[in-house]
Design an enzyme around this catalytic site. Sequence first.
Site, PDB file in Angstrom:
ATOM      1  N   ASP A  56      -9.328  -2.980   2.780  1.00 23.05           N
ATOM      2  CA  ASP A  56      -7.861  -2.645   2.973  1.00 23.05           C
ATOM      3  C   ASP A  56      -6.685  -3.360   2.477  1.00 23.05           C
ATOM      4  O   ASP A  56      -7.018  -4.823   2.519  1.00 23.05           O
ATOM      5  CB  ASP A  56      -7.563  -2.164   4.500  1.00 23.05           C
ATOM      6  CG  ASP A  56      -6.533  -1.229   4.479  1.00 23.05           C
ATOM      7  OD1 ASP A  56      -6.587  -0.013   4.149  1.00 23.05           O
ATOM      8  OD2 ASP A  56      -5.572  -1.488   5.610  1.00 23.05           O
ATOM      9  N   ARG A  97     -11.230   5.893  -2.059  1.00 21.43           N
ATOM     10  CA  ARG A  97     -11.327   6.994  -3.154  1.00 21.43           C
ATOM     11  C   ARG A  97     -10.661   6.201  -4.344  1.00 21.43           C
ATOM     12  O   ARG A  97     -10.328   6.879  -5.370  1.00 21.43           O
ATOM     13  CB  ARG A  97     -10.098   7.971  -2.592  1.00 21.43           C
ATOM     14  CG  ARG A  97     -10.738   8.792  -1.599  1.00 21.43           C
ATOM     15  CD  ARG A  97      -9.983   9.978  -1.297  1.00 21.43           C
ATOM     16  NE  ARG A  97     -10.270  11.028  -0.383  1.00 21.43           N
ATOM     17  CZ  ARG A  97     -10.097  10.684   1.053  1.00 21.43           C
ATOM     18  NH1 ARG A  97      -9.401   9.769   1.463  1.00 21.43           N
ATOM     19  NH2 ARG A  97     -10.710  11.440   1.910  1.00 21.43           N
ATOM     20  N   ASN A  98     -10.367   4.940  -4.346  1.00 24.01           N
ATOM     21  CA  ASN A  98      -9.514   4.328  -5.330  1.00 24.01           C
ATOM     22  C   ASN A  98     -10.640   3.705  -6.138  1.00 24.01           C
ATOM     23  O   ASN A  98     -11.319   2.735  -5.989  1.00 24.01           O
ATOM     24  CB  ASN A  98      -8.784   3.082  -4.812  1.00 24.01           C
ATOM     25  CG  ASN A  98      -7.812   2.783  -5.950  1.00 24.01           C
ATOM     26  OD1 ASN A  98      -8.160   2.681  -7.233  1.00 24.01           O
ATOM     27  ND2 ASN A  98      -6.562   1.935  -5.488  1.00 24.01           N
TER      28      ASN A  98
HETATM   29  P1  IMP Z   1      -5.318   1.094   0.862  1.00 26.08           P
HETATM   30  O1  IMP Z   1      -5.951  -0.206   0.920  1.00 26.08           O
HETATM   31  O2  IMP Z   1      -6.153   1.968  -0.243  1.00 26.08           O
HETATM   32  O3  IMP Z   1      -4.896   1.782   1.595  1.00 26.08           O
HETATM   33  O4  IMP Z   1      -3.978   0.947  -0.287  1.00 26.08           O
HETATM   34  C1  IMP Z   1      -2.692   0.175   0.137  1.00 26.08           C
HETATM   35  C2  IMP Z   1      -1.632   0.436  -0.772  1.00 26.08           C
HETATM   36  O5  IMP Z   1      -1.439  -0.820  -1.409  1.00 26.08           O
HETATM   37  C3  IMP Z   1      -1.863   1.697  -1.874  1.00 26.08           C
HETATM   38  O6  IMP Z   1      -0.433   2.059  -2.007  1.00 26.08           O
HETATM   39  C4  IMP Z   1      -2.186   0.818  -3.140  1.00 26.08           C
HETATM   40  O7  IMP Z   1      -1.880   1.564  -4.350  1.00 26.08           O
HETATM   41  C5  IMP Z   1      -1.270  -0.640  -2.804  1.00 26.08           C
HETATM   42  N1  IMP Z   1      -2.285  -1.618  -3.425  1.00 26.08           N
HETATM   43  C6  IMP Z   1      -3.365  -2.104  -2.875  1.00 26.08           C
HETATM   44  N2  IMP Z   1      -3.751  -3.101  -3.662  1.00 26.08           N
HETATM   45  C7  IMP Z   1      -2.927  -3.102  -4.754  1.00 26.08           C
HETATM   46  C8  IMP Z   1      -3.016  -4.038  -5.830  1.00 26.08           C
HETATM   47  O8  IMP Z   1      -3.932  -4.710  -5.981  1.00 26.08           O
HETATM   48  N3  IMP Z   1      -1.991  -3.790  -6.928  1.00 26.08           N
HETATM   49  C9  IMP Z   1      -1.078  -2.643  -6.578  1.00 26.08           C
HETATM   50  N4  IMP Z   1      -1.083  -1.960  -5.299  1.00 26.08           N
HETATM   51  C10 IMP Z   1      -2.030  -2.131  -4.672  1.00 26.08           C
END
Ligand code: IMP
Length: 185
Positions: free
Chosen positions: A66, A8-9
């Site tokens: 992830d 979703r990002n």
């Molecule tokens: P997910 O991988 O979408 O589950 O995100 C994991 C968490 O780590 C989320 O809160 C993201 O905002 C954070 N995160 C992942 N990669 C980065 C990055 O490159 N910079 C800052 N935050 C990150």
Amino acid sequence: MRAVLASRNAHKARELERLLPGWRIDVLAADDYPPETGATYYENASGKALFARGRAPAEAWALGEDSGIEVDGLGGGPGVTSSRSAAGDEVGWLLGALDGVEDEGRRARYVSELVAIGPDGKELRGTGTLSGRIAHGSSGSEGFGFDPVFVPDGEERTVAELGDEWKARHSHRASAARELLRQTG
Ligand code: IMP
């Protein structure tokens, strides 16, 4: 090369497109993403990639990523549960959790696990980390998530200040993408 990313990002998709030259990456449009309940980054990344594989066009690659942050003063947490712990306010949550914590306790690393599943079902995998420390305040406007408080080793500024160009060369996601690309020959 065309790929579909289960996320979703939209920031992640744009970062990955820059990191995987020649790939066009579309974000999978789905309301029913599987919950990220794996015990490891790999489990979550491959779960997302498999989810995308089932929905992507046959000729496209399916991508799952992830990531998380591991902070020494939080016993290595929040790690694989980063997105759930911070619940959309990464900076506020982390600064609050580290209130009164100094020096060694503020050491941290980002981790990224990237999984790609090809049209023939072949799986490629890449892992990357970026080490640094958590600042006492937020600064900078680029990147996303914890970037305004994450100061990489060897730098004085946060990732959000260093910017997208810097991130494309040095981030955990950049290292994971390089490892994955090496396997494509
Ligand atoms: P997910 O991988 O979408 O589950 O995100 C994991 C968490 O780590 C989320 O809160 C993201 O905002 C954070 N995160 C992942 N990669 C980065 C990055 O490159 N910079 C800052 N935050 C990150």
